[in-house]
Scaffold this motif. Structure first.
Motif, PDB file in Angstrom:
ATOM      1  N   ARG A   1      76.908  -3.001  26.201  1.00 17.72           N
ATOM      2  CA  ARG A   1      77.702  -2.799  27.412  1.00 17.72           C
ATOM      3  C   ARG A   1      78.311  -1.405  27.438  1.00 17.72           C
ATOM      4  O   ARG A   1      78.431  -0.787  28.508  1.00 17.72           O
ATOM      5  CB  ARG A   1      78.791  -3.868  27.501  1.00 17.72           C
ATOM      6  CG  ARG A   1      78.262  -5.242  27.910  1.00 17.72           C
ATOM      7  CD  ARG A   1      79.382  -6.175  28.300  1.00 17.72           C
ATOM      8  NE  ARG A   1      80.203  -6.549  27.163  1.00 17.72           N
ATOM      9  CZ  ARG A   1      79.964  -7.580  26.367  1.00 17.72           C
ATOM     10  NH1 ARG A   1      78.874  -8.328  26.567  1.00 17.72           N
ATOM     11  NH2 ARG A   1      80.763  -7.880  25.362  1.00 17.72           N
ATOM     12  N   ILE A   2      78.718  -0.896  26.266  1.00 22.57           N
ATOM     13  CA  ILE A   2      79.228   0.479  26.205  1.00 22.57           C
ATOM     14  C   ILE A   2      78.138   1.457  26.622  1.00 22.57           C
ATOM     15  O   ILE A   2      78.377   2.393  27.402  1.00 22.57           O
ATOM     16  CB  ILE A   2      79.743   0.800  24.790  1.00 22.57           C
ATOM     17  CG1 ILE A   2      80.980  -0.033  24.462  1.00 22.57           C
ATOM     18  CG2 ILE A   2      80.077   2.285  24.658  1.00 22.57           C
ATOM     19  CD1 ILE A   2      81.483   0.153  23.047  1.00 22.57           C
ATOM     20  N   LEU A   3      76.937   1.257  26.096  1.00 19.78           N
ATOM     21  CA  LEU A   3      75.820   2.137  26.443  1.00 19.78           C
ATOM     22  C   LEU A   3      75.505   2.060  27.931  1.00 19.78           C
ATOM     23  O   LEU A   3      75.296   3.097  28.592  1.00 19.78           O
ATOM     24  CB  LEU A   3      74.589   1.748  25.624  1.00 19.78           C
ATOM     25  CG  LEU A   3      73.319   2.556  25.883  1.00 19.78           C
ATOM     26  CD1 LEU A   3      73.541   4.019  25.576  1.00 19.78           C
ATOM     27  CD2 LEU A   3      72.162   2.000  25.053  1.00 19.78           C
ATOM     28  N   ALA A   4      75.490   0.859  28.477  1.00 18.40           N
ATOM     29  CA  ALA A   4      75.187   0.698  29.903  1.00 18.40           C
ATOM     30  C   ALA A   4      76.264   1.361  30.764  1.00 18.40           C
ATOM     31  O   ALA A   4      75.951   2.034  31.763  1.00 18.40           O
ATOM     32  CB  ALA A   4      75.070  -0.782  30.249  1.00 18.40           C
ATOM     33  N   THR A   5      77.522   1.172  30.383  1.00 24.80           N
ATOM     34  CA  THR A   5      78.619   1.805  31.131  1.00 24.80           C
ATOM     35  C   THR A   5      78.499   3.320  31.103  1.00 24.80           C
ATOM     36  O   THR A   5      78.659   3.995  32.133  1.00 24.80           O
ATOM     37  CB  THR A   5      79.972   1.377  30.534  1.00 24.80           C
ATOM     38  OG1 THR A   5      80.096  -0.043  30.584  1.00 24.80           O
ATOM     39  CG2 THR A   5      81.119   2.003  31.305  1.00 24.80           C
ATOM     40  N   THR A   6      78.191   3.863  29.926  1.00 29.09           N
ATOM     41  CA  THR A   6      78.045   5.317  29.793  1.00 29.09           C
ATOM     42  C   THR A   6      76.922   5.839  30.667  1.00 29.09           C
ATOM     43  O   THR A   6      77.081   6.833  31.395  1.00 29.09           O
ATOM     44  CB  THR A   6      77.780   5.674  28.321  1.00 29.09           C
ATOM     45  OG1 THR A   6      78.875   5.225  27.512  1.00 29.09           O
ATOM     46  CG2 THR A   6      77.624   7.177  28.156  1.00 29.09           C
TER      47      THR A   6
END
Length: 480
Positions: free
Chosen positions: A162-167
């Motif tokens: 989710r962090i990667l997707a948000t970034t």
């Protein structure tokens, strides 16, 4: 009711049986051994430091290649090392002109280091929070899960994805907006417009402040189509992943937001507004900064610098020409920084907010510190105090060293440079390249300490579970 004699005989029999049985053998408790493969907050913090050191070494080697420099030969070891450290620590301080000195290959290396530094800090800080959450007792875990409304928060793989997707989503949206403006508004070729859009979007979201222009963003100070997307990316990156996730799920239900989310949003709004008013008031008539601009341009530039002081490092006006009072105000904004588990640096707004509530409780004579209707744990108060004291000690020590090395530069400029390095901001009054190699190495140490120090220190304090079996007598010294 037994007679006294019968009771005495019964007690004597019990004593004989006890002596005959001997002392009860105690089963030794098995010693708790730590599996070296076990993921703990301490091991994760060590991995964070090691990963950053390895990335710094690789980045330095790549920038030392002749292909990374535009001129003949290769960069000096100090130039490559300082630039790599500034990029991996998402700071933005430079000793050479980024668009002139580095080739597209060198700029790509810098961009990759920025992305690794920003994503790494967000990921590791969130993972450390998960591990600390797992170390809590059952009641504390239930309370935390109830407040954050995230019972599945312990799924580390899902959190990292989710962090990667948000970034990716935020950086792609900002890059598209910037790329379209560069292409349609300034006539850039599609490839150049895309490259400038991607580079500045990644640099802004990760609060790095590297720019592909020698004068940073000063040429676009009056262009809201450039400055506003940069500000949005800086603010979103500085809020922190936990806040972004909760806003994504429950943005319509603010009453269900956790204490952390409400503190970060409230402090961010107050600091951005106060910083804008302060900078505009001081620089309004300064002929070298806001003076020649129209009223709307002054407000836009003041807001931009207030946002950027949250540790991004861009500048739309000449920082070196600012009034020393503005430097002092920026020192405070830079030192406070952004939200936890985000790309911003500094002490974090929650740390400063906790100390503010502690001071208010002491001034008003409250028995306990309350924050937004909840009682604040004493351990959190001690952790916030410890982080601030250590940070101020590091800033004071580095300022003293640089004053001894460059007393001709003055306290205000040196303090500004030190705070910018420690808070991983990147703003400068233009003295970075003038500093001696020893002073530049001090700044590198500050950037590394400022990027990783607050996370590792706070984790170490939160992970300690030392139980005291006794208390010493109390005594109070005189305060004030």
């Amino acid at each position: 009711m037994r007679m006294p004699l019968e009771e005495a005989l019964l007690r004597a029999r019990v004593r004989r049986l006890t002596r005959r049985a001997g002392p009860r053998a105690r089963t030794p408790r098995p010693r708790r051994t730590t599996d070296p493969r076990e993921v703990t907050p301490k091991r994760t913090a060590q991995l964070l430091v090691g990963a950053f050191a390895a990335a710094l070494a690789v980045g330095t080697v790549l920038l030392l290649l002749p292909a990374a420099r535009t001129g003949p030969g290769a960069a000096t070891p100090l130039e490559a090392f300082f630039t790599a450290a500034s990029a991996i620590c998402v700071t933005g301080l430079v000793v050479v002109d980024t668009p002139v000195y580095w080739t597209p290959f060198g700029q790509a290396v810098i961009l990759a280091l920025i992305q690794l530094g920003g994503f790494g800090v967000m990921s590791f800080a969130t993972v450390l929070g998960i591990l600390l959450f797992r170390r809590l007792g059952l009641s504390a875990r239930i309370t935390s899960a109830t407040e954050t409304k995230s019972p599945g928060y312990g799924d580390m793989r899902g959190v990292l994805l989710r962090i990667l997707a948000t970034t990716v989503v935020i950086e792609a949206a900002v890059a598209a907006a910037l790329g379209l403006r560069f292409g349609l508004g300034y006539g850039y070729e599609p490839a150049r417009a895309l490259w400038h859009g991607v580079f500045h979007a990644v640099s802004a979201f990760n609060n790095a402040g590297f720019a592909l222009y020698s004068l940073s963003i000063t040429d676009f100070a009056a262009d809201p189509w450039i400055t506003l997307p940069l500000m949005v990316a800086v603010v979103l990156g500085g809020l922190g992943f936990p806040v972004l996730q909760q806003l994504r799920r429950e943005w319509r239900r603010p009453l269900r937001w956790s204490m952390n989310t409400r503190l970060v949003l409230m402090a961010t709004a107050v600091l951005l507004g106060a910083g804008t008013v302060f900078l505009c008031a001081v620089e309004w008539s300064n002929p070298a900064t806001l003076g020649p601009m129209r009223t709307d341009e002054k407000l836009l530039a003041g807001l931009f610098q207030s946002v950027i002081a949250r540790t991004a490092g861009f500048n739309s006006i000449d920082v070196a020409a600012m009034h020393p009072v503005s430097w002092l105000g920026l020192d405070l904004l830079m030192l406070i920084g952004g939200g936890p588990a985000g790309t911003a640096g500094g002490l974090k707004v929650t740390t400063v907010a906790v100390l503010g509530f502690v001071a208010w409780a002491e001034i008003t004579g409250q028995g306990a510190v309350t924050v937004l209707g909840k009682r604040l744990s004493r351990s959190v108060q001690r952790q916030a105090t410890t982080v601030v004291v250590l940070a101020l000690g590091a800033v004071a020590t580095a300022t003293t060293v640089l004053m001894l090395l460059h007393e001709d530069l003055g306290l205000d400029r040196i303090l500004f440079e030190v705070v910018s390095a420690f808070a991983t901001v990147g703003l400068s009054t233009g003295i970075t390249a003038q500093l001696s190699p020893a002073a530049q190495l001090v700044l590198v140490a500050l950037m590394f300490l400022g990027r990783l120090g607050p996370i590792t220190v706070a984790t170490a304090l939160a992970a300690r579970t030392r139980r005291t079996l006794y208390e010493l007598p109390k005594e109070r010294p005189l305060i004030g």
